[in-house]
Design an enzyme around this catalytic site. Structure first.
Site, PDB file in Angstrom:
ATOM      1  N   LYS A  85       0.836  -1.213   0.000  1.00  0.00           N
ATOM      2  CA  LYS A  85       0.000   0.000   0.000  1.00  0.00           C
ATOM      3  C   LYS A  85       0.873   1.267   0.000  1.00  0.00           C
ATOM      4  O   LYS A  85       0.655   2.172  -0.795  1.00  0.00           O
ATOM      5  CB  LYS A  85      -0.900  -0.015   1.255  1.00  0.00           C
ATOM      6  CG  LYS A  85      -1.561   1.320   1.561  1.00  0.00           C
ATOM      7  CD  LYS A  85      -2.483   1.239   2.759  1.00  0.00           C
ATOM      8  CE  LYS A  85      -1.854   1.450   4.106  1.00  0.00           C
ATOM      9  NZ  LYS A  85      -1.491   2.834   4.444  1.00  0.00           N
ATOM     10  N   ASN A  86       1.857   1.296   0.897  1.00  0.00           N
ATOM     11  CA  ASN A  86       2.607   2.544   1.070  1.00  0.00           C
ATOM     12  C   ASN A  86       3.667   2.777  -0.012  1.00  0.00           C
ATOM     13  O   ASN A  86       4.351   3.804  -0.002  1.00  0.00           O
ATOM     14  CB  ASN A  86       3.202   2.611   2.483  1.00  0.00           C
ATOM     15  CG  ASN A  86       2.098   2.783   3.526  1.00  0.00           C
ATOM     16  OD1 ASN A  86       0.953   3.110   3.184  1.00  0.00           O
ATOM     17  ND2 ASN A  86       2.423   2.551   4.797  1.00  0.00           N
ATOM     18  N   ARG A 145      -4.943  10.506   4.700  1.00  0.00           N
ATOM     19  CA  ARG A 145      -3.955  11.571   4.874  1.00  0.00           C
ATOM     20  C   ARG A 145      -2.884  11.567   3.791  1.00  0.00           C
ATOM     21  O   ARG A 145      -2.290  12.598   3.507  1.00  0.00           O
ATOM     22  CB  ARG A 145      -3.278  11.404   6.231  1.00  0.00           C
ATOM     23  CG  ARG A 145      -4.237  11.395   7.375  1.00  0.00           C
ATOM     24  CD  ARG A 145      -3.475  11.237   8.645  1.00  0.00           C
ATOM     25  NE  ARG A 145      -2.456  12.263   8.732  1.00  0.00           N
ATOM     26  CZ  ARG A 145      -2.677  13.494   9.159  1.00  0.00           C
ATOM     27  NH1 ARG A 145      -3.869  13.844   9.565  1.00  0.00           N
ATOM     28  NH2 ARG A 145      -1.699  14.373   9.197  1.00  0.00           N
ATOM     29  N   CYS A 182      -6.350  12.608  13.330  1.00  0.00           N
ATOM     30  CA  CYS A 182      -6.174  11.200  12.967  1.00  0.00           C
ATOM     31  C   CYS A 182      -6.236  10.388  14.252  1.00  0.00           C
ATOM     32  O   CYS A 182      -5.802  10.862  15.307  1.00  0.00           O
ATOM     33  CB  CYS A 182      -4.821  11.053  12.290  1.00  0.00           C
ATOM     34  SG  CYS A 182      -4.384   9.366  11.918  1.00  0.00           S
ATOM     35  N   ARG A 195      -0.180  14.109  13.713  1.00  0.00           N
ATOM     36  CA  ARG A 195       0.316  13.961  12.345  1.00  0.00           C
ATOM     37  C   ARG A 195       0.305  15.278  11.547  1.00  0.00           C
ATOM     38  O   ARG A 195      -0.356  15.388  10.516  1.00  0.00           O
ATOM     39  CB  ARG A 195      -0.463  12.861  11.614  1.00  0.00           C
ATOM     40  CG  ARG A 195      -0.405  11.545  12.354  1.00  0.00           C
ATOM     41  CD  ARG A 195      -1.064  10.429  11.603  1.00  0.00           C
ATOM     42  NE  ARG A 195      -0.266   9.938  10.492  1.00  0.00           N
ATOM     43  CZ  ARG A 195      -0.684   9.009   9.647  1.00  0.00           C
ATOM     44  NH1 ARG A 195      -1.890   8.494   9.771  1.00  0.00           N
ATOM     45  NH2 ARG A 195       0.086   8.595   8.680  1.00  0.00           N
ATOM     46  N   ASP A 197       3.891   0.279  12.381  1.00  0.00           N
ATOM     47  CA  ASP A 197       2.730  -0.355  11.742  1.00  0.00           C
ATOM     48  C   ASP A 197       2.576  -1.829  12.132  1.00  0.00           C
ATOM     49  O   ASP A 197       1.610  -2.476  11.728  1.00  0.00           O
ATOM     50  CB  ASP A 197       2.828  -0.226  10.210  1.00  0.00           C
ATOM     51  CG  ASP A 197       2.641   1.203   9.745  1.00  0.00           C
ATOM     52  OD1 ASP A 197       2.145   2.031  10.533  1.00  0.00           O
ATOM     53  OD2 ASP A 197       2.994   1.504   8.589  1.00  0.00           O
ATOM     54  N   ARG A 240      -9.081  -0.519   4.246  1.00  0.00           N
ATOM     55  CA  ARG A 240      -8.209   0.523   3.730  1.00  0.00           C
ATOM     56  C   ARG A 240      -6.843  -0.041   3.360  1.00  0.00           C
ATOM     57  O   ARG A 240      -6.190   0.477   2.457  1.00  0.00           O
ATOM     58  CB  ARG A 240      -7.985   1.616   4.788  1.00  0.00           C
ATOM     59  CG  ARG A 240      -9.210   2.435   5.062  1.00  0.00           C
ATOM     60  CD  ARG A 240      -8.865   3.587   5.937  1.00  0.00           C
ATOM     61  NE  ARG A 240      -7.716   4.302   5.374  1.00  0.00           N
ATOM     62  CZ  ARG A 240      -7.009   5.208   6.010  1.00  0.00           C
ATOM     63  NH1 ARG A 240      -7.321   5.534   7.242  1.00  0.00           N
ATOM     64  NH2 ARG A 240      -5.996   5.815   5.437  1.00  0.00           N
TER      65      ARG A 240
HETATM   66  N1  EPU Z   1       5.659  14.497  11.650  1.00  0.00           N
HETATM   67  C1  EPU Z   1       5.703  15.827  12.003  1.00  0.00           C
HETATM   68  N2  EPU Z   1       5.664  16.769  10.994  1.00  0.00           N
HETATM   69  C2  EPU Z   1       5.573  16.435   9.685  1.00  0.00           C
HETATM   70  C3  EPU Z   1       5.529  15.055   9.324  1.00  0.00           C
HETATM   71  C4  EPU Z   1       5.576  14.111  10.342  1.00  0.00           C
HETATM   72  O1  EPU Z   1       5.782  16.164  13.179  1.00  0.00           O
HETATM   73  O2  EPU Z   1       5.535  17.313   8.833  1.00  0.00           O
HETATM   74  C5  EPU Z   1       5.705  13.473  12.719  1.00  0.00           C
HETATM   75  C6  EPU Z   1       4.429  12.602  12.767  1.00  0.00           C
HETATM   76  O3  EPU Z   1       3.394  13.227  13.483  1.00  0.00           O
HETATM   77  C7  EPU Z   1       4.951  11.341  13.416  1.00  0.00           C
HETATM   78  C8  EPU Z   1       6.377  11.241  12.885  1.00  0.00           C
HETATM   79  O4  EPU Z   1       6.713  12.543  12.411  1.00  0.00           O
HETATM   80  O5  EPU Z   1       4.968  11.511  14.810  1.00  0.00           O
HETATM   81  C9  EPU Z   1       6.578  10.257  11.754  1.00  0.00           C
HETATM   82  O6  EPU Z   1       5.508  10.345  10.843  1.00  0.00           O
HETATM   83  P1  EPU Z   1       5.682  10.117   9.281  1.00  0.00           P
HETATM   84  O7  EPU Z   1       5.610  11.426   8.599  1.00  0.00           O
HETATM   85  O8  EPU Z   1       6.854   9.246   9.014  1.00  0.00           O
HETATM   86  O9  EPU Z   1       4.342   9.302   8.953  1.00  0.00           O
HETATM   87  P2  EPU Z   1       3.546   9.383   7.616  1.00  0.00           P
HETATM   88  O10 EPU Z   1       4.460   9.648   6.511  1.00  0.00           O
HETATM   89  O11 EPU Z   1       2.372  10.275   7.793  1.00  0.00           O
HETATM   90  C10 EPU Z   1       3.796   6.878   6.910  1.00  0.00           C
HETATM   91  C11 EPU Z   1       2.889   5.728   6.608  1.00  0.00           C
HETATM   92  C12 EPU Z   1       2.219   5.277   7.903  1.00  0.00           C
HETATM   93  C13 EPU Z   1       3.326   4.847   8.876  1.00  0.00           C
HETATM   94  C14 EPU Z   1       4.317   6.004   9.101  1.00  0.00           C
HETATM   95  C15 EPU Z   1       5.495   5.624   9.964  1.00  0.00           C
HETATM   96  C16 EPU Z   1       2.210   6.135   4.335  1.00  0.00           C
HETATM   97  C17 EPU Z   1       1.135   6.499   3.386  1.00  0.00           C
HETATM   98  N3  EPU Z   1       1.899   6.150   5.628  1.00  0.00           N
HETATM   99  O12 EPU Z   1       2.985   7.896   7.474  1.00  0.00           O
HETATM  100  O13 EPU Z   1       1.426   4.152   7.576  1.00  0.00           O
HETATM  101  O14 EPU Z   1       2.764   4.489  10.113  1.00  0.00           O
HETATM  102  O15 EPU Z   1       4.815   6.463   7.824  1.00  0.00           O
HETATM  103  O16 EPU Z   1       6.187   4.558   9.420  1.00  0.00           O
HETATM  104  O17 EPU Z   1       3.304   5.787   3.927  1.00  0.00           O
HETATM  105  C18 EPU Z   1      -0.293   2.597   7.920  1.00  0.00           C
HETATM  106  O18 EPU Z   1       0.036   2.065   6.831  1.00  0.00           O
HETATM  107  O19 EPU Z   1      -1.105   2.060   8.729  1.00  0.00           O
HETATM  108  C19 EPU Z   1       0.280   3.881   8.279  1.00  0.00           C
HETATM  109  C20 EPU Z   1      -0.245   4.666   9.229  1.00  0.00           C
END
Ligand code: EPU
Length: 419
Positions: free
Chosen positions: A22-23, A94, A118, A123, A306, A398
């Site tokens: 998915k990701n 998101r 969320c 996030r 995850d 999802r």
């Molecule tokens: N964060 C910030 N500011 C930002 C971006 C992130 O503070 O601008 C913080 C987040 O709040 C979090 C941390 O940084 O505390 C890491 O978040 P990250 O940005 O890595 O998460 P994401 O990119 O929103 C992706 C996956 C998630 C997975 C996370 C961590 C996708 C589409 N989503 O989310 O997948 O949990 O990385 O590995 O790639 C899932 O598949 O169930 C899922 C939630």
């Protein structure tokens, strides 16, 4: 709204084929908006609600999307006419924020709804926006929308204050069409990011260093269409590994990259599982009650957030006490209260769940709160005595491709019923 019914305590055995990640697929779909010449074709795309939502988002932008019976998706971005991601779609997923970088890079403007709250944490997307501003974009947030404009993005040095998966992806994508060179320091290094970079390079981008914490992107003038097969879903694979362990079963998990699941495999070995690793499959066998294991989540290559909820479910029936520490998201223990309804002994304080293993869980009506929480409830239901009823299963749809069919094929008594 459907619910899942599970009659537990059936050891699972047989083999299961893992779907595309998915990701990996979601950012690749978003990257397609940057193509000026030809079509993007993605093979073996998982059948998921998040994929449907993303294709709806792209379709309403004017991109033509076709899908065949093998779930190969073709995208023709030449008909795009609308550089806008509405709240109705972004609020349900998101990762829609991943169109921001590509739209801005190709068209110099974009209007994308700010993702709302969320279930697993705040996030924010501040790091995405700060980096785009460093690349010359003017960014404003008004009335719940991010509006970004730029004549042409320019390469910059981006130092992320913390690792972010979609933050790294958004900026890599934006930088492919920027003028000059971008370096991203403290980049995330998840396998899905490397997969995206391989895909971008096939499209003509010049990205290097991916898989490490420093990625370099030399901007190019245009990108062309390509064909790509996304890598297998390591989180789906890990979930089936835990399914073998929690039911004291014996499952061969095929079509995977075992190295991507190393942290999960190591923990399962500690818990007493016998694991045979082959080139693109693993066999997980659990003969006795699992041993309790401590977990701490962190960015790749460490234990993935995850997989935290699924491993928490395993610890609930394990022999001994354990602690599970969540370092990525501030509110990712919503499954704990539901597991407690099944007889689990869990105490959550701050970002730590303390678990005292019970000999047995008992089936109960429970509610899924997010994608991975719902996976943990299915796993707990598979191990529990009696019937577990899981509500709000749209969360599982999802991110898990045909989960109940795959589980039925390896002996699970699971069915879907309309509420
Ligand atoms: N964060 C910030 N500011 C930002 C971006 C992130 O503070 O601008 C913080 C987040 O709040 C979090 C941390 O940084 O505390 C890491 O978040 P990250 O940005 O890595 O998460 P994401 O990119 O929103 C992706 C996956 C998630 C997975 C996370 C961590 C996708 C589409 N989503 O989310 O997948 O949990 O990385 O590995 O790639 C899932 O598949 O169930 C899922 C939630």
């Amino acid at each position: 709204m459907d619910k899942l019914l599970i009659d537990g305590q059936q050891p699972l055995s047989g083999s299961v084929r893992i779907s595309g990640a998915k990701n990996s697929v979601l950012p690749m779909l978003c990257a397609s908006v940057m193509v000026s010449d030809g079509q993007v074709e993605l093979e073996n795309v998982p059948h998921l609600q998040d994929v449907t939502t993303t294709t709806r988002l792209l379709t309403q932008m004017g991109i033509s999307v076709t899908m065949d019976e093998f779930m190969d998706i073709s995208l023709d971005p030449s008909t795009i006419h609308n550089l806008y991601a509405p709240y109705e779609l972004v609020k349900t997923m998101r990762s829609s924020i991943l169109v921001l970088g590509p739209l801005l890079a190709k068209y110099g403007e974009a209007k994308v709804s700010l993702p709302g709250g969320c279930a697993i944490g705040m996030r924010p997307v501040d790091m995405h926006l700060d980096a785009l501003q460093r690349m010359g974009a003017s960014v404003s947030v008004e009335n719940g929308y991010i509006t970004a404009k730029v004549k042409k993005l320019k390469g910059a040095e981006i130092i992320f204050p913390r690792k972010s998966v979609t933050g790294t992806e958004n900026i890599i994508m934006a930088a492919t069409l920027a003028k000059g060179t971008t370096t991203i320091k403290n980049a995330a290094s998840e396998p899905e990011i490397s997969d995206l970079c391989l895909f971008l390079n096939k499209m003509g981008a010049k990205v290097s260093g991916f898989g490490s914490d420093e990625v370099t992107i030399h901007g190019v003038n245009s990108l062309k269409g390509t064909r790509h097969k996304p890598l297998p879903d390591r989180i789906e694979a890990g979930t089936f590994m835990v399914a073998a362990a929690i039911t004291r079963g014996d499952i061969e998990i095929n079509n995977i990259v075992p190295e991507h699941s190393r942290a999960v495999i190591d923990k399962l070995i500690q818990s007493g599982a016998e694991i045979k690793i082959l080139k693109d499959s693993v066999r997980v066998k659990m003969k006795k009650r699992p041993k309790a294991i401590n977990i701490e989540t962190n960015a790749y290559p460490f234990f993935p957030t995850d997989m935290q909820a699924q491993m928490t479910a395993l610890n609930c029936i394990a022999d001994g006490d354990s602690s599970v520490k969540e370092n990525i998201f501030e509110n990712r223990f919503m499954h704990a209260q539901e597991l407690v309804r099944m007889g689990a002994k869990i105490r959550v304080h701050d970002n730590i769940a303390e678990i005292s293993g019970s000999k047995e869980l008992l089936g109960a009506p429970v509610m899924a709160t997010d994608l991975r929480a719902s996976a943990s409830l299915i796993l707990a239901g598979l191990a529990a005595k009696g019937t577990t009823e899981i509500g709000r299963v749209y969360h599982i749809d999802r991110g898990y491709d045909c989960i109940e069919e795959k589980l039925q094929l390896i002996g699970a008594r699971i069915s879907r019923k309309p509420m």
